[in-house]
Design a protein around this motif. Structure first.
Motif: not given
Length: 194
Positions: A118-127, A129-132, A192-194
């Protein structure tokens, strides 16, 4: 692999007979295990790794405590606690973790490859996805209206940012603008940004 946090987590669980939150566990563990503060440069990846190590230790403990002492370790999002005299149905369910609702979580947190890969980009995608997932479509449409943007710009981060800056500049209280409008513009922007 045996998780080095297990002895300290077990001691904390035994000290807190009414249970403890993961957040409180992490606070204590970070003071004792300074390596928890150096797991990654990115703060979101660091938090993910801290969480993973704690959950890995908890699921290892859950299995070993039941097998060795018939003590249930209850892991929920709000509280983690030991149950020394579990009800009959709880103890029969605890004997085989694969039959429980926690089986997928236990399998995930038991797999060290998940931690390593799990890399930084994976965590960003998870976050993201959560925010959306928590911001519904109606809120996003309302945010577009607040920023006076067309619906086809809902995913255009640059256009959203430009429009927000333009409107916020005019509405900023330091420039004689309306504080309530300024706050609503900021809320729309964040939506809109998250």
């Amino acid at each position: 692999m045996r998780n080095p946090l297990i002895p300290d987590i077990l001691a904390l669980l035994r000290e807190h007979s009414d249970g403890i939150s993961e957040y409180d566990l992490l606070k204590v563990l970070k003071n004792k295990h300074t390596m928890l503060n150096k797991l990654a440069d990115d703060p979101n990846l660091q938090l993910f790794r801290q969480h993973f190590l704690i959950m890995n230790a908890l699921y290892q403990l859950q299995t070993s405590l039941w097998q060795e002492e018939q003590v249930s370790l209850i892991i929920t999002g709000m509280r983690i606690n030991l149950l020394y005299d579990p009800p009959a149905q709880a103890s029969s369910n605890a004997t085989t973790l694969t039959q429980s609702a926690d089986a997928k979580l236990a399998a995930y947190y038991s797999d060290w490859d998940e931690y390593v890969s799990t890399e930084k980009e994976d965590v960003e995608r998870l976050l993201d996805s959560f925010y959306n997932g928590i911001v519904n479509t109606d809120e996003r449409k309302d945010a577009l209206k607040t920023l006076a943007l067309d619906s086809d710009l809902i995913d255009d981060k640059d256009a959203i940012k430009r429009q927000y800056r333009k409107l916020a500049h005019d509405a900023h209280p330091d420039h004689g603008g309306d504080p309530e409008l300024f706050i609503s513009l900021r809320q729309a922007y964040e939506c809109l940004m998250h």
